[in-house]
Motif scaffolding. Structure first.
Motif, PDB file in Angstrom:
ATOM      1  N   ASP A  96      78.384  26.518 120.732  1.00 45.48           N
ATOM      2  CA  ASP A  96      77.681  26.407 122.019  1.00 45.48           C
ATOM      3  C   ASP A  96      78.472  27.081 123.134  1.00 45.48           C
ATOM      4  O   ASP A  96      77.882  27.736 123.999  1.00 45.48           O
ATOM      5  CB  ASP A  96      77.473  24.929 122.392  1.00 45.48           C
ATOM      6  CG  ASP A  96      76.152  24.409 121.861  1.00 45.48           C
ATOM      7  OD1 ASP A  96      75.382  25.203 121.282  1.00 45.48           O
ATOM      8  OD2 ASP A  96      75.905  23.194 122.022  1.00 45.48           O
ATOM      9  N   ASP A  97      79.809  26.900 123.122  1.00 45.47           N
ATOM     10  CA  ASP A  97      80.643  27.561 124.142  1.00 45.47           C
ATOM     11  C   ASP A  97      80.456  29.084 124.070  1.00 45.47           C
ATOM     12  O   ASP A  97      80.315  29.756 125.099  1.00 45.47           O
ATOM     13  CB  ASP A  97      82.139  27.267 123.918  1.00 45.47           C
ATOM     14  CG  ASP A  97      82.507  25.807 124.118  1.00 45.47           C
ATOM     15  OD1 ASP A  97      81.803  25.120 124.879  1.00 45.47           O
ATOM     16  OD2 ASP A  97      83.512  25.359 123.515  1.00 45.47           O
ATOM     17  N   ASN A 104      77.952  30.738 122.763  1.00 44.11           N
ATOM     18  CA  ASN A 104      76.583  31.110 123.174  1.00 44.11           C
ATOM     19  C   ASN A 104      76.441  31.085 124.699  1.00 44.11           C
ATOM     20  O   ASN A 104      75.785  31.958 125.281  1.00 44.11           O
ATOM     21  CB  ASN A 104      75.560  30.181 122.517  1.00 44.11           C
ATOM     22  CG  ASN A 104      75.404  30.471 121.028  1.00 44.11           C
ATOM     23  OD1 ASN A 104      75.834  31.523 120.552  1.00 44.11           O
ATOM     24  ND2 ASN A 104      74.796  29.555 120.299  1.00 44.11           N
ATOM     25  N   GLN A 105      77.070  30.098 125.336  1.00 44.35           N
ATOM     26  CA  GLN A 105      76.975  30.023 126.802  1.00 44.35           C
ATOM     27  C   GLN A 105      77.663  31.215 127.461  1.00 44.35           C
ATOM     28  O   GLN A 105      77.163  31.769 128.449  1.00 44.35           O
ATOM     29  CB  GLN A 105      77.588  28.722 127.308  1.00 44.35           C
ATOM     30  CG  GLN A 105      76.627  27.547 127.180  1.00 44.35           C
ATOM     31  CD  GLN A 105      77.264  26.217 127.556  1.00 44.35           C
ATOM     32  OE1 GLN A 105      78.167  26.172 128.388  1.00 44.35           O
ATOM     33  NE2 GLN A 105      76.812  25.151 126.930  1.00 44.35           N
ATOM     34  N   SER A 106      78.827  31.618 126.916  1.00 41.11           N
ATOM     35  CA  SER A 106      79.515  32.801 127.467  1.00 41.11           C
ATOM     36  C   SER A 106      78.653  34.049 127.300  1.00 41.11           C
ATOM     37  O   SER A 106      78.599  34.901 128.201  1.00 41.11           O
ATOM     38  CB  SER A 106      80.841  33.051 126.742  1.00 41.11           C
ATOM     39  OG  SER A 106      81.658  31.934 126.824  1.00 41.11           O
ATOM     40  N   GLU A 166      75.368  34.107 127.116  1.00 43.48           N
ATOM     41  CA  GLU A 166      74.244  33.963 128.061  1.00 43.48           C
ATOM     42  C   GLU A 166      74.627  34.495 129.437  1.00 43.48           C
ATOM     43  O   GLU A 166      73.852  35.210 130.067  1.00 43.48           O
ATOM     44  CB  GLU A 166      73.907  32.510 128.246  1.00 43.48           C
ATOM     45  CG  GLU A 166      72.782  31.830 127.590  1.00 43.48           C
ATOM     46  CD  GLU A 166      71.433  32.470 127.432  1.00 43.48           C
ATOM     47  OE1 GLU A 166      71.160  33.570 127.944  1.00 43.48           O
ATOM     48  OE2 GLU A 166      70.644  31.838 126.754  1.00 43.48           O
ATOM     49  N   LYS A 167      75.844  34.115 129.882  1.00 36.23           N
ATOM     50  CA  LYS A 167      76.304  34.540 131.213  1.00 36.23           C
ATOM     51  C   LYS A 167      76.420  36.052 131.280  1.00 36.23           C
ATOM     52  O   LYS A 167      75.990  36.675 132.244  1.00 36.23           O
ATOM     53  CB  LYS A 167      77.685  33.935 131.515  1.00 36.23           C
ATOM     54  CG  LYS A 167      77.611  32.594 132.186  1.00 36.23           C
ATOM     55  CD  LYS A 167      78.997  32.212 132.730  1.00 36.23           C
ATOM     56  CE  LYS A 167      79.071  30.704 132.882  1.00 36.23           C
ATOM     57  NZ  LYS A 167      80.404  30.168 132.702  1.00 36.23           N
TER      58      LYS A 167
END
Ligand code: CA2
Length: 145
Positions: free
Chosen positions: A28-29, A31-33, A35-36
């Motif tokens: 998830d970490d 994927n979030q990076s 996304e940004k």
């Protein structure tokens, strides 16, 4: 622009075991990076993780309908899967292969990638940054195509 981000088997365990090899970040970490970074590029991402070869192949085939490229870490299937390589060849989408670890400095069975020859390129050894560098490379490639 829209990209499929594909994570192979056992990557759902990231952050829970073997942090010395794969880092402390969870999937998830990562994927979030991504996304940004993608938001800064003005592109969207679809994330898919599976422990099953067939499901990964279905996701690759599905991407041909609405994606402009694939960012993938096929994990152990990198070294074994002719079927995933055939799916990548069939959809003919630009694809960047990434690995958290440096597969060339590990056991000899990890040195060979069956999928890298049908990708634009491979980035490995930089942990989460492998994914971020890979997305940048894929975006620039598609933008300039
Ligand atoms: O370095 C990479 O990204 C790999 O693709 C990771 C695969 C490995 O088989 C490849 O040779 C290189 C393994 C993913 C397993 O992920 C785990 C995460 C946490 C705990 C255990 C396994």
């Amino acid at each position: 622009m829209k990209f499929l981000v594909l994570h192979g088997p056992n990557l759902n365990l990231l952050g829970t075991r073997e942090p010395g090899v794969y880092g402390a970040q969870t999937l998830d970490d990562i994927n979030q990076s991504l996304e940004k970074l993608a938001a800064g590029f003005g592109c969207s991402l679809i994330f898919f993780q599976s422990n099953s070869e067939g499901e990964l192949i279905n996701a690759i085939q599905g991407a041909s309908a609405d994606c402009d490229g694939i960012l993938m870490n096929p994990a152990a299937y990198t070294h074994t899967s002719i079927a995933i390589r055939d799916a990548l060849t069939a959809v003919a989408l630009p694809c960047v292969e990434v690995h958290l670890s440096n597969i060339h400095s590990r056991e000899s069975f990890r040195h060979k990638s069956l999928t890298a020859p049908v990708a634009i390129g491979q980035i490995c050894g930089f942990g989460r940054d492998s994914y971020l560098l890979g997305l940048r490379a894929l975006f620039n490639h598609v933008k300039s195509a």
